[in-house]
Design a protein around this motif. Structure first.
Motif, PDB file in Angstrom:
ATOM      1  N   CYS A 255       0.845  -1.187   0.000  1.00  0.00           N
ATOM      2  CA  CYS A 255       0.000   0.000   0.000  1.00  0.00           C
ATOM      3  C   CYS A 255       0.884   1.242   0.000  1.00  0.00           C
ATOM      4  N   ALA A 256       0.659   2.118  -0.955  1.00  0.00           N
ATOM      5  CA  ALA A 256       1.513   3.291  -1.113  1.00  0.00           C
ATOM      6  C   ALA A 256       1.149   4.415  -0.156  1.00  0.00           C
ATOM      7  N   ASP A 257      -0.043   4.349   0.447  1.00  0.00           N
ATOM      8  CA  ASP A 257      -0.466   5.421   1.345  1.00  0.00           C
ATOM      9  C   ASP A 257      -1.285   4.842   2.485  1.00  0.00           C
ATOM     10  N   VAL A 258      -0.661   4.715   3.653  1.00  0.00           N
ATOM     11  CA  VAL A 258      -1.380   4.260   4.842  1.00  0.00           C
ATOM     12  C   VAL A 258      -2.040   5.489   5.456  1.00  0.00           C
ATOM     13  N   THR A 259      -3.329   5.666   5.189  1.00  0.00           N
ATOM     14  CA  THR A 259      -4.005   6.897   5.570  1.00  0.00           C
ATOM     15  C   THR A 259      -4.261   7.000   7.068  1.00  0.00           C
ATOM     16  N   SER A 260      -4.386   5.878   7.746  1.00  0.00           N
ATOM     17  CA  SER A 260      -4.618   5.912   9.190  1.00  0.00           C
ATOM     18  C   SER A 260      -3.422   5.298   9.913  1.00  0.00           C
ATOM     19  N   ASN A 261      -3.208   5.751  11.157  1.00  0.00           N
ATOM     20  CA  ASN A 261      -2.071   5.239  11.920  1.00  0.00           C
ATOM     21  C   ASN A 261      -2.171   3.733  12.130  1.00  0.00           C
ATOM     22  N   VAL A 262      -1.085   3.052  11.870  1.00  0.00           N
ATOM     23  CA  VAL A 262      -1.010   1.608  12.073  1.00  0.00           C
ATOM     24  C   VAL A 262       0.055   1.352  13.126  1.00  0.00           C
ATOM     25  N   SER A 263      -0.304   0.609  14.171  1.00  0.00           N
ATOM     26  CA  SER A 263       0.635   0.350  15.259  1.00  0.00           C
ATOM     27  C   SER A 263       0.778  -1.135  15.505  1.00  0.00           C
ATOM     28  N   LEU A 264       1.942  -1.534  15.960  1.00  0.00           N
ATOM     29  CA  LEU A 264       2.174  -2.903  16.377  1.00  0.00           C
ATOM     30  C   LEU A 264       3.185  -2.897  17.507  1.00  0.00           C
ATOM     31  N   THR A 265       3.120  -3.932  18.326  1.00  0.00           N
ATOM     32  CA  THR A 265       4.016  -4.060  19.466  1.00  0.00           C
ATOM     33  C   THR A 265       4.957  -5.226  19.235  1.00  0.00           C
ATOM     34  N   LEU A 266       6.235  -4.992  19.441  1.00  0.00           N
ATOM     35  CA  LEU A 266       7.241  -6.044  19.349  1.00  0.00           C
ATOM     36  C   LEU A 266       7.630  -6.455  20.765  1.00  0.00           C
ATOM     37  N   CYS A 267       7.579  -7.744  21.030  1.00  0.00           N
ATOM     38  CA  CYS A 267       7.846  -8.258  22.375  1.00  0.00           C
ATOM     39  C   CYS A 267       9.209  -8.931  22.457  1.00  0.00           C
ATOM     40  N   HIS A 268       9.735  -8.992  23.648  1.00  0.00           N
ATOM     41  CA  HIS A 268      11.008  -9.667  23.898  1.00  0.00           C
ATOM     42  C   HIS A 268      10.827 -11.164  23.653  1.00  0.00           C
ATOM     43  N   VAL A 269      11.756 -11.748  22.923  1.00  0.00           N
ATOM     44  CA  VAL A 269      11.616 -13.151  22.532  1.00  0.00           C
ATOM     45  C   VAL A 269      11.561 -14.073  23.740  1.00  0.00           C
ATOM     46  N   LYS A 270      12.407 -13.826  24.734  1.00  0.00           N
ATOM     47  CA  LYS A 270      12.492 -14.739  25.874  1.00  0.00           C
ATOM     48  C   LYS A 270      11.394 -14.500  26.903  1.00  0.00           C
ATOM     49  N   THR A 271      11.128 -13.227  27.215  1.00  0.00           N
ATOM     50  CA  THR A 271      10.174 -12.930  28.285  1.00  0.00           C
ATOM     51  C   THR A 271       8.750 -12.748  27.781  1.00  0.00           C
ATOM     52  N   GLY A 272       8.599 -12.405  26.512  1.00  0.00           N
ATOM     53  CA  GLY A 272       7.276 -12.136  25.967  1.00  0.00           C
ATOM     54  C   GLY A 272       6.736 -10.772  26.346  1.00  0.00           C
ATOM     55  N   LEU A 273       7.525  -9.954  27.069  1.00  0.00           N
ATOM     56  CA  LEU A 273       7.069  -8.632  27.491  1.00  0.00           C
ATOM     57  C   LEU A 273       7.218  -7.626  26.351  1.00  0.00           C
ATOM     58  N   PRO A 274       6.314  -6.643  26.281  1.00  0.00           N
ATOM     59  CA  PRO A 274       6.428  -5.612  25.233  1.00  0.00           C
ATOM     60  C   PRO A 274       7.756  -4.881  25.335  1.00  0.00           C
ATOM     61  N   ARG A 275       8.403  -4.691  24.183  1.00  0.00           N
ATOM     62  CA  ARG A 275       9.700  -4.030  24.150  1.00  0.00           C
ATOM     63  C   ARG A 275       9.655  -2.743  23.309  1.00  0.00           C
ATOM     64  N   TYR A 276       8.993  -2.789  22.182  1.00  0.00           N
ATOM     65  CA  TYR A 276       8.855  -1.616  21.330  1.00  0.00           C
ATOM     66  C   TYR A 276       7.409  -1.508  20.838  1.00  0.00           C
ATOM     67  N   THR A 277       6.933  -0.288  20.707  1.00  0.00           N
ATOM     68  CA  THR A 277       5.678  -0.035  20.000  1.00  0.00           C
ATOM     69  C   THR A 277       6.006   0.792  18.770  1.00  0.00           C
ATOM     70  N   LEU A 278       5.614   0.283  17.602  1.00  0.00           N
ATOM     71  CA  LEU A 278       5.912   0.933  16.338  1.00  0.00           C
ATOM     72  C   LEU A 278       4.626   1.512  15.751  1.00  0.00           C
ATOM     73  N   THR A 279       4.666   2.762  15.364  1.00  0.00           N
ATOM     74  CA  THR A 279       3.533   3.406  14.700  1.00  0.00           C
ATOM     75  C   THR A 279       3.988   3.876  13.328  1.00  0.00           C
ATOM     76  N   VAL A 280       3.251   3.466  12.307  1.00  0.00           N
ATOM     77  CA  VAL A 280       3.597   3.800  10.922  1.00  0.00           C
ATOM     78  C   VAL A 280       2.787   5.016  10.496  1.00  0.00           C
ATOM     79  N   GLN A 281       3.472   6.043  10.029  1.00  0.00           N
ATOM     80  CA  GLN A 281       2.798   7.272   9.598  1.00  0.00           C
ATOM     81  C   GLN A 281       3.298   7.662   8.214  1.00  0.00           C
ATOM     82  N   ASP A 282       2.389   7.701   7.242  1.00  0.00           N
ATOM     83  CA  ASP A 282       2.730   8.113   5.882  1.00  0.00           C
ATOM     84  C   ASP A 282       2.385   9.577   5.664  1.00  0.00           C
TER      85      ASP A 282
END
Length: 692
Positions: A255-282
């Motif tokens: 998709c060339a234009d993500v018109t609304s904010n898209v977010s995802l959370t990346l978790c630590h592989v070993k603990t499963g705890l949230p490590r980063y939250t990524l928000t994509v803004q075009d």
């Protein structure tokens, strides 16, 4: 004409597959990937010498390719007579030992324990949709019968929840070990209509004696280290996360234009705890972006993730516009996670964020990492606890982007909201007001022990608190009122105590009575935010609404009543105050508790425009004059609702009078003898106010 099923039920229909293969003809149909994509996992769990039963073989080339690399004991079965005849004819000369038989996988003629492996490529997915899984259950039961001890059921699947849940629960009940591999394919260069969901490989191993505790594992890729789970629900939740990420990744890559904010959370592989939250803004379609500015990653400094620029949709759009890239990924780091330095974070994120690049980005394009401060910022959790009313909380020190140190109270049920915040100073600088606009040198946290830091009571971190203080101008306070006409304030909501302490320390003769619902907040305020009540600043623990009703009965009156209460229910459009605090009967009680010159101060955070309109109409029906002090760049709005001012209907006169009173109040604050200085500009704050 599409060859894909029109409904899910068709997956398990023998008639459907007859039609499918007749239409497909000679071309092999590689359901969920070919041998080259799957061989890494297959060789791990199926030995070349094993006797292998391939169920629902179709016209896939998988068995042929496995035969060619050394697997000589492959028995292929399928319900379709057409495909079995075709596959036998195709392999009669080149692969005479490769067997294809028309057999129903739910009822086979094979003896118990006669196979070392069962290979299923999409057949479970096809069968699980009929009769609420009864057909798939029959097949899995049959496969467990024909496998010998130590044998493995290897299933290539899209892991639709109902399908994978059925299989995993069945094998766990049998006491088998269950492992899933998530084969995340590379989406770069894919066409828009290509497959989006990841392919999973389910491996279930049969034991001689059922395992007393379930063995549930997930691996990323064919070589990923297994992550162990204790419950089926945990494994299924992880599967959903990978599926959601895959769909998101595909959307962003095509998709060339993500018109609304898209977010995802990346978790630590070993603990499963949230490590980063990524928000994509075009950037918008009309934005003039330099040709080379395809993609960039912005690292939010630790402790700044709740600021308007980084947390709100409007702020993120502004940040993306300033950065001027086609796509900006805004990365926030989580508390209770350790981050070494900017280089380590870049190294950790690089493999993942490249999946989120916009379509058309040149290969091997260098993606810049941006930041506001050039480093990761700094955060130190100094205390944690649990409130019976609000759940877990933490007190943390952070370094702001201005280089100063701050202390915050955050409830973990809503980490996007800072409950309280105060600026910290060392004993050497406490009580001294900085002059001029000299750039602040960033503080080195390690050089300043937390125990030596004190709260600067003259500095209000919250913008809405500054507007509440400026609103006291409506009471016409001056330095001579200490004995002649002292002001009285009722404040509902303590927080860290910054606002009531500021009033006590800098407004002559004022008395502040605070009502706080949560005793844990009161204790935190005293222990970590330097809160010190006295005869002019008192705190009582209780329900604010109940106290208002009781005070009305007692005939009490106040010059100012302030509501600074957050709403624990974040599903409604108003996060401050709770809706019950602005019902008409309560507002009428508040009005009756005010002196003739009295003012009601309301910290309003409302994203629902219709709800806000209704509330304003409600306030106007009770209070003759309402002045608004909006917080620029934030949702907060401080409403100053005056019981008086009836004699001044003209808007201009009210604001001019307020401006003059503001100058007097500023002079009064500056003349205090506490040894500290108020860091507030009343005149400028009043200039921003307007009549509602």
């Amino acid at each position: 004409m599409s060859l894909l099923p029109r409904t899910a039920d068709e997956f398990s229909s023998a008639e459907y597959w007859e039609r499918f293969f007749r239409k497909r003809g000679e071309k092999a149909f590689e359901w969920y990937g070919d041998y080259n994509k799957l061989c890494g996992v297959l060789h791990k769990y199926i030995k070349v010498k094993d006797k292998v039963l391939v169920v629902g073989c179709g016209n896939s080339e998988l068995s042929e390719q496995m035969y060619d690399v050394g697997y000589k004991q492959l028995i292929n079965i399928d319900i379709s007579e057409t495909v079995i005849n075709h596959m036998n004819q195709r392999n009669a000369e080149r692969r005479p030992g490769l067997s294809f038989q028309q057999i129903d996988a739910t009822e086979t003629p094979f003896e118990d324990g006669s196979y070392q492996a069962v290979l299923d490529k999409g057949t479970l997915d096809a069968m699980a949709s009929e009769e609420e899984g009864a057909l798939a259950t029959s097949m899995l039961t049959e496969m467990s019968r024909v496998l010998n001890v130590g044998g493995r059921y290897v299933c290539i699947t899209l892991a639709q929840e109902s399908v994978i849940k059925l299989a995993v629960e069945l094998f766990v009940k049998l006491g088998w070990a269950v492992r899933l591999h998530c084969l995340q394919s590379d989406t770069r260069g894919e066409e828009e209509d290509s497959f989006a969901l990841p392919v999973f490989v389910l491996i279930c191993t049969k034991f001689r004696q059922p395992m007393p505790m379930p063995i549930l594992e997930m691996c990323l890729g064919e070589d990923g280290a297994p992550t162990r789970f204790t419950q089926v629900s945990e494994l299924l939740s992880t599967v959903r996360e990978h599926q959601s990420y895959s769909v998101l990744r595909k959307r962003l890559r095509t998709c060339a234009d993500v018109t609304s904010n898209v977010s995802l959370t990346l978790c630590h592989v070993k603990t499963g705890l949230p490590r980063y939250t990524l928000t994509v803004q075009d950037c918008g379609p009309g934005a003039k972006v330099p040709k080379a500015n395809h993609f960039a990653i912005f690292i939010v400094p630790q402790g700044s993730e709740t600021s308007w620029l980084y947390s709100s949709a409007e702020g993120q759009k502004q940040l993306a516009s300033s950065a001027n890239y086609r796509r900006l990924v805004i990365v926030a780091m989580h508390r209770n996670q350790e981050y070494q330095n900017m280089e380590a974070v870049q190294s950790e994120l690089s493999p993942m964020v490249m999946d989120l690049a916009p379509p058309g980005m040149p290969p091997n394009h260098q993606v810049p990492f941006l930041s506001a401060t050039g480093d990761l910022g700094w955060r130190e959790v100094v205390s944690t606890g649990v409130s019976d009313l609000s759940g877990e909380f933490c007190v943390e020190n952070i370094r702001g982007e201005d280089g100063e140190l701050y202390r915050r109270l955050v409830f973990l049920s809503n980490t996007a909201l800072i409950q309280s915040e105060s600026r910290l100073v060392s004993p050497k600088t406490a009580g001294h007001k900085k002059k001029g606009k000299k750039k602040v040198k960033p503080t080195t946290p390690s050089a300043v022990p937390s125990s030596s830091l004190t709260v600067d009571t003259g500095f209000l971190c919250c913008e809405h608190h500054k507007r509440m203080v400026a609103g006291l101008s409506m009471l016409r306070i001056n330095a001579q009122q200490k004995n002649d006409n002292p002001a009285s304030v009722l404040l509902i909501g303590l927080g860290g105590g910054g606002l009531p302490q500021f009033l006590r320390d800098f407004v002559p003769g004022i008395t502040v009575e605070v009502v706080e619902l949560d005793p844990s907040v009161f204790e935190v305020a005293k222990e970590w935010f330097g809160f010190r009540p006295d005869e002019r600043l008192t705190v009582s623990i209780g329900d604010g609404l109940e106290r208002i009703a009781a005070f009305e009965t007692e005939g009490r009156v106040y010059d100012a009543i302030m509501f600074d209460v957050d709403n624990k229910d974040n599903t409604v459009g108003m996060s401050c105050p709770p809706a019950s605090f602005v019902e008409v009967p309560i507002l009428q009680k508040v009005c009756s508790l005010l002196t003739p010159r009295g003012v009601f101060f309301l910290n309003l955070v409302c994203r629902d425009s219709l709800l806000k309109k209704t509330l304003l109409e409600r306030l106007k029906s009770i209070f003759p004059t309402i002045v608004s002090g909006d917080v620029e760049g934030e949702v907060n709005q401080v409403l100053l609702c005056s019981k008086g001012e009836k004699e001044m209907p003209d808007t201009t006169n009210i604001l001019q009078s307020l401006g003059q009173a503001g100058k007097t109040l500023q002079s009064t604050l500056d003349s205090n003898k506490t040894g500290s200085n108020p860091h507030i500009d009343i005149t400028e704050l009043i200039k921003e106010m307007k009549i509602v």
